[in-house]
Design a protein around this motif. Structure first.
Motif, PDB file in Angstrom:
ATOM      1  N   VAL A   1       0.758  -1.178   0.085  1.00 15.84           N
ATOM      2  CA  VAL A   1      -0.054  -0.069  -0.024  1.00 15.84           C
ATOM      3  C   VAL A   1       1.029   1.236  -0.105  1.00 15.84           C
ATOM      4  CG1 VAL A   1      -1.710   1.344   1.382  1.00 15.84           C
ATOM      5  CG2 VAL A   1      -1.829  -1.193   1.174  1.00 15.84           C
ATOM      6  N   ALA A   2       1.919   1.089   0.795  1.00 14.00           N
ATOM      7  CA  ALA A   2       2.894   2.323   0.723  1.00 14.00           C
ATOM      8  C   ALA A   2       3.404   2.558  -0.477  1.00 14.00           C
ATOM      9  CB  ALA A   2       3.783   1.941   1.934  1.00 14.00           C
ATOM     10  N   ILE A   3       3.928   1.626  -1.152  1.00 14.69           N
ATOM     11  CA  ILE A   3       4.331   1.940  -2.508  1.00 14.69           C
ATOM     12  C   ILE A   3       3.345   2.859  -3.536  1.00 14.69           C
ATOM     13  CG2 ILE A   3       5.205   0.844  -4.849  1.00 14.69           C
ATOM     14  CD1 ILE A   3       6.155  -1.345  -3.305  1.00 14.69           C
ATOM     15  N   GLY A   4       2.138   2.330  -3.222  1.00  7.46           N
ATOM     16  CA  GLY A   4       1.073   2.988  -3.928  1.00  7.46           C
ATOM     17  C   GLY A   4       1.014   4.444  -3.615  1.00  7.46           C
TER      18      GLY A   4
ATOM     19  N   SER B   1       2.631 -13.679   2.109  1.00  7.02           N
ATOM     20  CA  SER B   1       2.508 -12.233   1.971  1.00  7.02           C
ATOM     21  C   SER B   1       4.115 -11.623   1.508  1.00  7.02           C
ATOM     22  CB  SER B   1       2.113 -11.717   3.318  1.00  7.02           C
ATOM     23  OG  SER B   1       1.303 -12.131   3.612  1.00  7.02           O
ATOM     24  N   LEU B   2       4.961 -12.113   2.008  1.00  8.06           N
ATOM     25  CA  LEU B   2       6.219 -11.394   1.744  1.00  8.06           C
ATOM     26  C   LEU B   2       6.718 -11.873   0.292  1.00  8.06           C
ATOM     27  CD1 LEU B   2       8.259 -12.193   5.200  1.00  8.06           C
ATOM     28  CD2 LEU B   2       7.833 -10.146   4.179  1.00  8.06           C
ATOM     29  N   ALA B   3       6.248 -13.213  -0.013  1.00  9.08           N
ATOM     30  CA  ALA B   3       6.698 -13.551  -1.703  1.00  9.08           C
ATOM     31  C   ALA B   3       6.032 -12.643  -2.513  1.00  9.08           C
ATOM     32  CB  ALA B   3       6.394 -14.928  -1.702  1.00  9.08           C
ATOM     33  N   THR B   4       4.663 -12.482  -2.342  1.00  8.84           N
ATOM     34  CA  THR B   4       3.971 -11.571  -2.833  1.00  8.84           C
ATOM     35  C   THR B   4       4.352 -10.354  -3.075  1.00  8.84           C
ATOM     36  OG1 THR B   4       2.074 -12.940  -2.294  1.00  8.84           O
ATOM     37  CG2 THR B   4       1.499 -10.695  -3.561  1.00  8.84           C
ATOM     38  N   ALA B   5       4.579  -9.634  -1.990  1.00 10.13           N
ATOM     39  CA  ALA B   5       5.042  -8.213  -1.940  1.00 10.13           C
ATOM     40  C   ALA B   5       6.573  -8.091  -2.728  1.00 10.13           C
ATOM     41  CB  ALA B   5       5.270  -7.646  -0.420  1.00 10.13           C
ATOM     42  N   GLY B   6       7.188  -9.154  -2.328  1.00 10.94           N
ATOM     43  CA  GLY B   6       8.694  -9.098  -2.927  1.00 10.94           C
ATOM     44  C   GLY B   6       8.682  -9.116  -4.354  1.00 10.94           C
ATOM     45  N   VAL B   7       7.878 -10.142  -4.959  1.00 11.01           N
ATOM     46  CA  VAL B   7       7.563 -10.223  -6.475  1.00 11.01           C
ATOM     47  C   VAL B   7       7.097  -8.701  -7.008  1.00 11.01           C
ATOM     48  CG1 VAL B   7       6.208 -11.456  -8.228  1.00 11.01           C
ATOM     49  CG2 VAL B   7       7.228 -12.650  -6.546  1.00 11.01           C
ATOM     50  N   LEU B   8       6.193  -8.336  -6.649  1.00 13.89           N
ATOM     51  CA  LEU B   8       5.440  -7.081  -7.128  1.00 13.89           C
ATOM     52  C   LEU B   8       6.550  -5.923  -6.974  1.00 13.89           C
ATOM     53  CD1 LEU B   8       1.811  -7.494  -5.979  1.00 13.89           C
ATOM     54  CD2 LEU B   8       2.875  -7.709  -8.192  1.00 13.89           C
ATOM     55  N   ALA B   9       7.278  -5.739  -5.780  1.00 12.81           N
ATOM     56  CA  ALA B   9       8.015  -4.811  -5.725  1.00 12.81           C
ATOM     57  C   ALA B   9       9.199  -4.897  -6.739  1.00 12.81           C
ATOM     58  CB  ALA B   9       8.793  -4.684  -4.326  1.00 12.81           C
ATOM     59  N   ALA B  10       9.681  -6.207  -6.823  1.00 14.11           N
ATOM     60  CA  ALA B  10      10.830  -6.302  -7.843  1.00 14.11           C
ATOM     61  C   ALA B  10      10.390  -6.179  -9.157  1.00 14.11           C
ATOM     62  CB  ALA B  10      11.258  -7.736  -7.665  1.00 14.11           C
ATOM     63  N   GLY B  11       8.977  -6.427  -9.579  1.00 16.84           N
ATOM     64  CA  GLY B  11       8.454  -6.277 -10.814  1.00 16.84           C
ATOM     65  C   GLY B  11       8.398  -4.855 -11.085  1.00 16.84           C
ATOM     66  N   LEU B  12       8.127  -3.986 -10.155  1.00 17.00           N
ATOM     67  CA  LEU B  12       7.918  -2.776 -10.219  1.00 17.00           C
ATOM     68  C   LEU B  12       9.122  -2.088 -10.708  1.00 17.00           C
ATOM     69  CD1 LEU B  12       5.920  -0.114 -10.213  1.00 17.00           C
ATOM     70  CD2 LEU B  12       6.333   0.042  -7.864  1.00 17.00           C
ATOM     71  N   ALA B  13       9.990  -2.403  -9.766  1.00 14.28           N
ATOM     72  CA  ALA B  13      11.377  -1.859 -10.071  1.00 14.28           C
ATOM     73  C   ALA B  13      12.030  -1.931 -11.483  1.00 14.28           C
ATOM     74  CB  ALA B  13      12.207  -2.435  -8.801  1.00 14.28           C
ATOM     75  N   LEU B  14      11.815  -3.081 -11.723  1.00 15.50           N
ATOM     76  CA  LEU B  14      12.249  -3.509 -13.192  1.00 15.50           C
ATOM     77  C   LEU B  14      11.508  -2.512 -14.087  1.00 15.50           C
ATOM     78  CD1 LEU B  14      12.509  -7.656 -13.324  1.00 15.50           C
ATOM     79  CD2 LEU B  14      14.298  -5.779 -13.868  1.00 15.50           C
TER      80      LEU B  14
ATOM     81  N   LEU C   1      -1.569  -2.639  -6.884  1.00 14.36           N
ATOM     82  CA  LEU C   1      -0.975  -2.958  -5.454  1.00 14.36           C
ATOM     83  C   LEU C   1      -1.873  -2.952  -4.437  1.00 14.36           C
ATOM     84  CD1 LEU C   1       2.393  -0.907  -6.125  1.00 14.36           C
ATOM     85  CD2 LEU C   1       1.936  -3.476  -6.236  1.00 14.36           C
ATOM     86  N   GLY C   2      -2.702  -1.947  -4.288  1.00 18.22           N
ATOM     87  CA  GLY C   2      -3.776  -1.704  -3.188  1.00 18.22           C
ATOM     88  C   GLY C   2      -4.584  -2.834  -3.025  1.00 18.22           C
ATOM     89  N   GLY C   3      -5.057  -3.493  -4.570  1.00 21.74           N
ATOM     90  CA  GLY C   3      -5.923  -4.350  -4.511  1.00 21.74           C
ATOM     91  C   GLY C   3      -5.473  -5.476  -4.053  1.00 21.74           C
TER      92      GLY C   3
ATOM     93  N   PRO D   1      11.390   2.822  -3.098  1.00 20.10           N
ATOM     94  CA  PRO D   1      12.240   1.832  -2.308  1.00 20.10           C
ATOM     95  C   PRO D   1      11.991   2.029  -0.929  1.00 20.10           C
ATOM     96  CG  PRO D   1      13.545   3.037  -3.991  1.00 20.10           C
ATOM     97  CD  PRO D   1      12.343   3.426  -4.054  1.00 20.10           C
ATOM     98  N   GLY D   2      11.795   3.184  -0.433  1.00 26.62           N
ATOM     99  CA  GLY D   2      11.690   3.666   0.896  1.00 26.62           C
ATOM    100  C   GLY D   2      10.444   2.985   1.236  1.00 26.62           C
ATOM    101  N   ALA D   3       9.624   2.807   0.810  1.00 24.05           N
ATOM    102  CA  ALA D   3       7.998   2.435   1.170  1.00 24.05           C
ATOM    103  C   ALA D   3       8.017   1.114   1.200  1.00 24.05           C
ATOM    104  CB  ALA D   3       7.125   2.954  -0.157  1.00 24.05           C
ATOM    105  N   VAL D   4       8.864   0.266   0.658  1.00 25.48           N
ATOM    106  CA  VAL D   4       9.068  -0.991   1.066  1.00 25.48           C
ATOM    107  C   VAL D   4       9.416  -1.527   2.350  1.00 25.48           C
ATOM    108  CG1 VAL D   4      10.049  -3.366   0.300  1.00 25.48           C
ATOM    109  CG2 VAL D   4       9.303  -2.045  -1.411  1.00 25.48           C
ATOM    110  N   VAL D   5      10.802  -0.588   2.536  1.00 28.17           N
ATOM    111  CA  VAL D   5      11.516  -0.719   4.136  1.00 28.17           C
ATOM    112  C   VAL D   5      10.406  -0.010   5.017  1.00 28.17           C
ATOM    113  CG1 VAL D   5      13.417   0.301   5.510  1.00 28.17           C
ATOM    114  CG2 VAL D   5      13.712  -0.365   2.614  1.00 28.17           C
ATOM    115  N   GLY D   6       9.926   0.940   4.795  1.00 27.33           N
ATOM    116  CA  GLY D   6       8.805   1.752   5.559  1.00 27.33           C
ATOM    117  C   GLY D   6       7.988   0.699   5.972  1.00 27.33           C
TER     118      GLY D   6
END
Lengths: 295, 394, 320
Positions: A23-26, A149-162, A204-206, A242-247
């Motif tokens: 959600v924070a990334i959003g 949850s971690l896997a999902t967030a990880g995949v999506l965050a990495a995908g977004l970064a790419l 991402l929110g969804g 990227p800070g949002a992920v850490v946050g």
């Protein structure tokens, strides 16, 4: 405070943190590209949980498969709101206040529509109450939900970064985030890019909402988790993706530890207070570089 | 000129609205009926409770009217929504009293709403028979205008502790509840029960906000205390999410709750996981059928709805029944006379026979114990009164 | 005095007289109880209008100040047996304390203050609900005494209405005078051009803080009035929905208009109360109307006249 308990609570908090991160990334993405504090973002979480009910219960899809249509459906709503509700304000040159108020208004509209039409009350998406039993790692109980949850967030965050780095649309997003005027002079279609930003934050929110519904319950109250995620975005530096992920992860751990070891009653108040404290102390967040944005 | 016109235009808009508002101040119903106002939760996450209660209340009005009404007139129920929000309960009460001129109020469901409307009631001399409202604070204010139609949560939980100790041999209890009035009452009941039942102890207790979604930390702490049973002192969605997470974590402990809180959607929420969960309840059709008045009512209900009435529906019906009986006894629709009549009334109700003490609390009422079964679709009555001998202090 | 001022003054006085006349005319009716609530909320909205419309400060947590004033005042009423006017003082002090907490954030960009004020509102709502010894928790506080001014106890909706109306008039007049003073002119200059105002020596951050401080006074008074008129106060009154309702009132009435705050309150409360079928949809309506107004008519009711008279300036005038 039970010190021995701490690693356990941290692990529990990571699952929640993954959701906060999404959600924070959003929030940060929307702020970075549109300069907008979006109060409709937490309601995308709510929508995700509601759409998730349709996917998981009515259509009986497995969780990983349901994530795609749920995310897409929420993304469509996000784009719709952006184009119908926010774009006209941008066009008439409306000020920041108008935009923020509009997102507050649309957020309320979404909540009320769901409240009136959602016949199920708070519902459990995960109806199989005999989930796989948790495994143990170094004496700490780890639930499969947390891993998921971690896997999902990880995949999506990495995908977004790419996406942001490698594709032209992604680069367009970053360009518009720097300066929309310069971007449009360089031939980037600004409105379309903003719509893309809305779509991504909606997606991402969804997905986050789907996870919330799966882990806890679906319905109107899930928006609160989205609201608390604002703290995650602030901790990571508002606008810093990227800070949002850490946050998000930090907030998840903090929230859970506070709930377990400090006070479950004051958990939410402390998280909201944290937003104020972080803003006062360091506008750039505790993680990102200091961004001067004085009046 | 333009500026003056524009200013006038805006003022005109406001005046128009005010006039519409004033004209809308009409009473909302037909003349020459005895009007009873019902306030309960008709919208929002807890709407299940209110809709069922209101249905029961309305059916009772129709049932009584079919049998000649009261004092030769028909009863009319004006139903209002408070969405479980005390502020709205006040608004609803103001409208019912000042606009619709009701002679009595049934409801609200939430004790806090019940407290909120007491000053309006006192100003207008309108008595209220509360619906579920299990918290003690409702009658602790000393208002002479409020009467319960259900016993307190304190009493429910005390009885539940005694029952589980006797029938399920539970010795160690854990309590996870709500930090609002009703939750406090429930906890007090558990503590009292444990103190007065030999061999039992309360090994873990906590009170959490109603909106809590994530109980993992709490569950692990509770589990560490090794209880034989976990008592849930909060309504939906808390109760459902907590029970679900308990079962999901693989813990097979006995779970107890009260039907005051746990509504029919609990069963839908948990499905098969609800099976075996024991609750006290505010009423049960099977128990009502053992009484003459109850049997007549349930039969009439089945004719119309082709199913047995649920506990909330019975609660709604009895609340209206109390008001109707009091009006009959008083021989008048004057609020003060109705109130005096309830105090002396021996109510022959659907669920039980009831009498009130000076504070508006019920003197002993039976508490049925029920159990969830058949994948959360059925609530079977285990017994119709789990505390036939009430402990002295209550 | 110009003709325009005289006309406006006459209309204003006539309206005011009409408002006072409602009391005897509708004594004991639900309409008058309704108007009491309208005026209380309008008072809370008045403070918000000053912050948002006059100073450009977007406060998404106004309900928190409504609550701070209520609980602060009620404490003195219940524990020290103060009367209404001193309780007002206590309420103002407590609300100002809240404003001081928020003050450092006024230095930052508007969006951060919006975020912080939202968080403040959410946090105070939790505090109101959980600090049981101070606020009665979610049960709230009851048996609050009715208003007592100069020895007179005011019971019944006619007296309540007259009291609330009078407080409203005093606050309205105070803000009208303030906006005509040097302070008001500085604020106006800041709205026109922030950098220009700064260049002229206006301390923008201090102006905004003064606006915030002034803007929390009317809701604080409204809080005490609410508590004493209804004799109960509960945390559910001061949630985010209430802040949304107050924002809606300000926007609908016209963010640049003081009387608009009350007009907005009338519209919003009307929707909440009268049409039984719509009442449960009122937040949907609030959201929808605000969303629509942001696009089409940011000036709200107060600019309707101008818009109808064809002034193109109506859209742009309001500057939000």
């Amino acid at each position: 405070m039970r010190v021995g308990d701490l690693p356990q609570q941290i692990v529990f908090g990571l699952g929640l943190g993954a959701i906060y991160a999404l959600v924070a990334i959003g929030y940060s993405l929307v702020y970075r590209t549109m300069g907008l504090l979006s109060f409709v973002q937490p309601q995308f979480v709510m929508l995700g949980s509601v759409f998730g009910y349709t996917g998981l219960v009515t259509l009986d899809l497995p969780l990983w498969l349901a994530a795609v249509p749920v995310g897409v459906a929420t993304a469509l709503v996000a784009v719709l709101i952006d184009q119908v509700g926010l774009r006209p304000i941008r066009r008439r040159g409306g000020a920041e206040i108008a935009m923020i108020l509009a997102t507050v208004a649309w957020g309320i509209v979404l909540v009320e529509i769901v409240r009136q039409s959602w016949a199920y009350g708070p519902s459990a998406l995960n109806l199989r109450s005999t989930a796989r039993p948790p495994f143990h790692l170094l004496g700490i109980e780890v639930r499969w939900d947390t891993v998921g949850s971690l896997a999902t967030a990880g995949v999506l965050a990495a995908g977004l970064a790419l996406f942001l780095r490698r594709t032209s649309s992604g680069r367009a997003l970053r360009a518009v985030g720097e300066s929309s005027r310069t971007a449009s002079l360089m031939g980037i279609h600004v409105e379309r890019t903003l719509a893309l930003a809305a779509a991504i934050s909606g997606f991402l929110g969804g997905v986050a909402g789907l996870l919330v519904g799966y882990l806890f319950s679906a319905g109107i109250s899930t928006g609160t988790i989205g609201v608390k995620a604002l703290a995650a975005a602030v901790i990571g530096g508002f606008g810093n993706v990227p800070g949002a992920v850490v946050g998000g992860l930090v907030l998840g751990i903090f929230d859970n530890v506070v709930a377990a070891d400090v006070s479950a009653t004051w958990r939410d108040a402390i998280v909201y207070g944290l937003i104020i404290v972080v803003l006062i102390v360091r506008v750039g967040g505790l993680v990102g570089r200091r961004v001067f944005s004085r009046v | 000129m333009r500026k003056r016109l524009s200013y006038l235009g805006s003022v005109a808009v406001v005046v128009a609205i005010a006039l519409v508002g004033a004209s809308a101040s009409q009473a909302r119903s037909a003349a020459d009926t005895i009007k009873i106002g019902s306030i309960t939760i008709l919208t929002g996450p807890s709407a299940t409770i209110g809709l069922e209660t209101a249905r029961g209340a309305q059916f009772m009005v129709d049932y009584l009217n079919a049998r000649g009404g009261v004092l030769g007139k028909k009863l009319e129920l004006i139903s209002a929504d408070d969405a479980n929000n005390p502020q709205l309960a006040v608004q609803a009460a103001a409208q019912l009293i000042q606009q619709d001129h009701v002679v009595a109020i049934t409801g609200p469901t939430n004790s806090v709403g019940g407290i909120a409307i007491q000053s309006l009631q006192a100003q207008a001399s309108v008595p209220a028979v509360a619906y579920q409202s299990g918290a003690e604070q409702l009658t602790a204010t000393g208002s002479p205008w409020v009467f319960r139609s259900n016993t307190t949560l304190n009493h429910h939980f005390d009885a539940l502790v005694e029952y589980l100790a006797k029938k399920k041999k539970v010795k160690r209890f854990a309590y996870i509840g709500w930090n609002l009035a009703a939750g406090q009452s429930s906890l007090a009941g558990v503590q009292y029960g444990v103190a007065h039942t030999k061999g039992t102890s309360l090994v873990y207790q906590t009170a959490l906000p109603l909106t809590t979604q994530d109980f993992s930390g709490t569950i692990s702490q509770a589990r560490a205390a090794n209880p034989d049973a976990v008592l849930i002192g909060a309504p939906m969605p808390f109760a459902g999410v907590l029970a679900k997470q308990i079962r999901q974590s693989g813990w097979k402990v006995t779970i107890g709750a009260t039907g005051d809180f746990v509504t029919t959607d609990f069963g839908q929420f948990l499905g098969a996981a609800a099976n075996g969960l024991i609750m006290t309840d505010t009423g049960h059709a099977a128990c009502a059928e053992k009484r003459k008045t109850g049997k007549a009512f349930v039969t009439a209900w089945q004719k119309k709805f082709h199913r047995l009435p649920g506990s909330n529906e019975l609660v709604g019906a009895d609340a209206v029944g109390v008001v109707a009986a009091a009006i009959k006894k008083a021989g008048s629709t004057d609020g003060a006379k109705i109130q005096a009549a309830i105090r002396k009334l021996n109510y022959n109700g659907i669920r039980f026979a009831a009498r009130w003490d000076a504070k508006g609390n019920l003197k002993h009422t039976p508490i049925p114990a029920v159990v969830w079964a058949a994948n959360g679709t059925k609530l079977n009555a285990l017994t119709c009164d789990i505390q036939p001998v009430v402990r002295a202090k209550k | 005095m110009s003709r325009r001022t005289v006309t406006r003054g006459a209309i204003g006085l006539a309206a005011l007289a009409g408002m006072y006349a409602l009391a005897p005319a509708y004594d004991g009716t639900f309409f008058l109880s309704f108007m009491v609530d309208v005026l209380i909320l309008g008072l809370a909205a008045l403070g918000l209008q000053h912050m948002v419309g006059d100073a450009g400060v977007l406060n998404l947590g106004q309900a928190a100040f409504f609550g701070l004033g209520a609980y602060g005042g009620v404490w003195t009423l219940q524990h020290w047996h103060w009367t209404t006017l001193p309780a007002f003082g206590a309420a103002i002090v407590v609300a100002l304390a809240g404003a001081v907490v928020m003050a450092p954030l006024l230095r930052l960009r508007g969006v951060y203050f919006a975020m912080a004020s939202f968080a403040f509102g959410a946090m105070m709502f939790e505090v109101f609900g959980q600090a049981v010894s101070l606020t009665g928790g979610e049960n709230g506080l009851f048996l609050i005494p009715p208003p007592k001014i100069f020895g007179h106890v005011l019971i019944g909706n006619r007296d309540s209405y007259l009291l609330v109306l009078s407080v409203g008039v005093v606050c309205y007049a105070a803000f009208a005078l303030l906006m005509r003073s040097g302070y008001g002119l500085s604020l106006h200059a800041v709205r026109q051009s922030e950098n220009g105002a700064r260049a002229s020596g206006v301390n923008v951050a201090r102006m905004r803080f003064i606006a915030l401080a002034l803007g929390v006074v009317p809701p604080a008074l409204a809080g005490v009035l609410y508590a004493q008129v209804h004799s109960i106060v509960q945390s559910t009154i001061f949630d985010f929905n209430q802040s949304v309702a107050l924002i809606t009132m300000v926007i609908v009435g016209g963010v640049a208009s003081r009387w608009g705050a009350f007009a907005g309150a009338l519209v919003a409360q009307y929707v909440a109360v009268y049409p039984q079928s719509i009442a449960q949809y009122r937040f949907l309506l609030y959201g929808g109307v605000v969303a629509l107004l942001m696009i089409v008519l940011p000036g709200g009711i107060a600019s309707v006249g101008r818009a109808l008279a064809g002034a193109r300036g109506a859209l742009v005038r309001t500057r939000i």
